[in-house]
Design an enzyme around this catalytic site. Structure first.
Site, PDB file in Angstrom:
ATOM      1  N   HIS A 169      -3.797  -5.342   1.311  1.00 39.80           N
ATOM      2  CA  HIS A 169      -3.534  -5.722   2.691  1.00 39.80           C
ATOM      3  C   HIS A 169      -4.072  -7.130   2.927  1.00 39.80           C
ATOM      4  O   HIS A 169      -5.011  -7.572   2.271  1.00 39.80           O
ATOM      5  CB  HIS A 169      -4.235  -4.768   3.660  1.00 39.80           C
ATOM      6  CG  HIS A 169      -3.733  -3.367   3.622  1.00 39.80           C
ATOM      7  ND1 HIS A 169      -2.464  -3.015   4.013  1.00 39.80           N
ATOM      8  CD2 HIS A 169      -4.336  -2.211   3.235  1.00 39.80           C
ATOM      9  CE1 HIS A 169      -2.305  -1.711   3.890  1.00 39.80           C
ATOM     10  NE2 HIS A 169      -3.425  -1.199   3.407  1.00 39.80           N
ATOM     11  N   CYS A 217       0.836  -1.199   0.000  1.00 47.39           N
ATOM     12  CA  CYS A 217       0.000   0.000   0.000  1.00 47.39           C
ATOM     13  C   CYS A 217       0.879   1.260   0.000  1.00 47.39           C
ATOM     14  O   CYS A 217       1.515   1.550  -1.003  1.00 47.39           O
ATOM     15  CB  CYS A 217      -0.982  -0.032   1.165  1.00 47.39           C
ATOM     16  SG  CYS A 217      -2.387   1.102   0.940  1.00 47.39           S
TER      17      CYS A 217
END
Length: 514
Positions: free
Chosen positions: A444, A338
């Site tokens: 994630h 991310c």
């Protein structure tokens, strides 16, 4: 009217509120009760996406799992995600809802309180009992006006409050007494007992102190929970990052081990991504700000960040970026997740998160990141080398290949070259890209998938010259988490008077009148 829930408060942040709530949820669910966790306001950069697409704190998601119920945004209606020391991004019922400046914290939260109270009412009507978690400490009297997560919540719904104190920090007796002493008479009346957490030693030596606290405050001690080495929960705070901790740089001590260095940036978010890696037997994970640790590790991880551009500048100022660049040039593994993936880009255009405009990235992956006003929230699925991957994504930044207009990095199901292959790339990796031994993804939770995690780490070990290989007999990550919740519930059943806690609520009242 009997209470519809109970509030677990703490003498401080990281005192063990989240752990006690999770344990109670599992213990009560095993008794046949339908229970829901609740935290009116969570200040955390560790979050999760519910099945309905809304964002809540990771701790509440895990507490719902402990209770055996589906997590919803009602369980954490207000989520504050710090972007700086004086500014937080606000999430209400799972969706972005502007920002909250430090000066607005005490007086600018009326609409947030309304959302929180409505969510609690929704849960109280649907479940036998709501197990609430406070935030910080109820003794933060400077924030009492406008409070809706600690005693403000308890007063509104007539909830009994149990205070948790962390004895491992030291000073637990002073913390318990000080919490009681700082409250006004009406708030004190809500305190119905306390629990001591993380105890190591002889309980008989502690008992006189606990008796004195009860004598001075009128609060009974409902239990002393021992130190539980193998219990961790998805952390809310930066005080504790997973089941691993910060430490000094260290080279691999044995050829059959794998060392992983995780960069602890100031605005680190969703560091829980590394929990599953840390749980692998033979893998040593270190969270660090030390350039030497990054140089020595077999794998360096740049985790998520709530302020990508700011943390990237910090990375450069600390000399960490230089080490990451050198590793890439040497063909040594680097993983960005991310915000960490965004740092690996060629360019970052940020007019939203920090307002920095166009900023050069580390230039290790041929992508340009642009921050969009609309937040991407989802639970994507894909595959890598034949291994299915389920994940979740929470981001404003969107990555596109440089020079490939309209080619976004969303290609789940496309397999890349092997992890230890020599392909210069770029080749797809989950939703992101791989170039040599530099890997990036927005996803994630991907490493919670056992098959994918073990296959990928095995390739990383080969690329790093480590003899580590995954143990096929080791328990999977989901199984370990379930076992952890059961161990926690077992400990509370043994060491906490759960029946006394239930006697404070409508559950016990229903039993007495049935």
């Amino acid at each position: 009217m009997a209470a519809s829930g109970i509030l677990v408060a703490g003498t401080s942040s990281d005192a063990g509120k989240s752990v006690i709530v999770a344990g109670l949820c599992r213990a009560l669910a095993r008794r046949g009760l339908r229970v829901a966790p609740f935290k009116a306001q969570n200040m955390s950069n560790n979050s999760m996406v519910c099945a309905d697409g809304g964002e809540i704190g990771r701790a509440q998601y895990l507490q719902a799992q402990a209770a055996g119920v589906t997590a919803t945004t009602a369980m954490n209606p207000v989520l504050l995600k710090p972007g700086s020391d004086r500014r937080s991004f606000v999430v209400v019922r799972g969706r972005p809802d502007g920002v909250l400046e430090a000066g607005e914290y005490a007086a600018g939260r009326a609409h947030l309180a309304q959302a929180a109270f409505a969510a609690y009412t929704e849960l109280a009507e649907a479940y036998d009992l709501v197990v609430c978690e406070g935030a910080g400490s109820p003794a933060e009297i400077n924030l009492r006006q406008g409070d809706y997560v600690n005693l403000g919540l308890a007063r509104r719904f007539g909830l009994p409050v149990v205070v948790v104190g962390d004895i491992d920090r030291g000073g637990v007796l002073a913390a318990l007494y000080g919490t009681w002493a700082l409250l006004d008479r009406e708030d004190r009346a809500l305190l119905k007992g306390f629990v001591v957490n993380k105890f190591r030693g002889d309980p008989d030596l502690l008992r006189p102190g606990l008796d004195e606290i009860s004598a001075r405050t009128g609060m009974p001690c409902h239990g002393v929970v021992p130190w539980l080495l193998d219990v961790w929960l998805d952390s809310e705070d930066t005080l504790g990052v997973g089941p691993w901790r910060a430490g000094a740089a260290a080279a691999r001590t044995r050829a059959d081990r794998l060392t992983v260095a995780v960069v602890r940036s100031p605005r680190i978010s969703n560091a829980t991504d590394v929990d599953a890696i840390a749980a692998e037997p033979g893998v040593d994970v270190l969270v660090t700000v030390d350039p030497a640790a990054l140089e020595l590790a077999d794998l360096v991880v740049l985790p998520g960040s709530r302020a990508t551009v700011t943390d990237l500048a910090w990375l450069r100022a600390r000399g960490l970026a230089e080490v990451v660049l050198a590793r890439a040039e040497q063909g040594r593994p680097v993983l960005g997740i991310c915000g960490g993936y965004q740092m690996l880009a060629t360019q970052i255009a940020d007019d939203l998160e920090t307002g920095a405009g166009l900023v050069p990235g580390l230039g290790l992956l041929p992508v340009r990141v642009e921050f969009a006003a609309a937040k991407t929230l989802g639970r994507p699925q894909g595959s890598w080398q034949g291994h299915r991957v389920q994940a979740y994504e929470i981001h404003h930044g969107r990555a596109r290949l440089v020079g490939a207009a309209g080619c976004a990095t969303g290609h789940p199901g496309v397999a890349s070259t092997s992890v230890d292959g020599a392909s210069p790339g770029p080749v797809p990796f989950l939703d992101g890209w791989q170039v040599g031994q530099v890997w990036g993804t927005m996803w994630h939770g991907a490493f919670e998938n056992d098959g994918f995690r073990r296959a990928w780490l095995a390739g990383i070990a080969r690329a790093a010259g480590s003899g580590w290989r995954p143990d096929p007999q080791a328990a999977g990550f989901a199984a370990r988490r379930e076992h952890m919740l059961d161990v926690l519930a077992d400990a509370l059943e043994e060491h906490v008077d759960i029946d006394a806690l239930l006697a404070l609520t409508r559950v016990s009242h229903a039993e007495r009148t049935s």
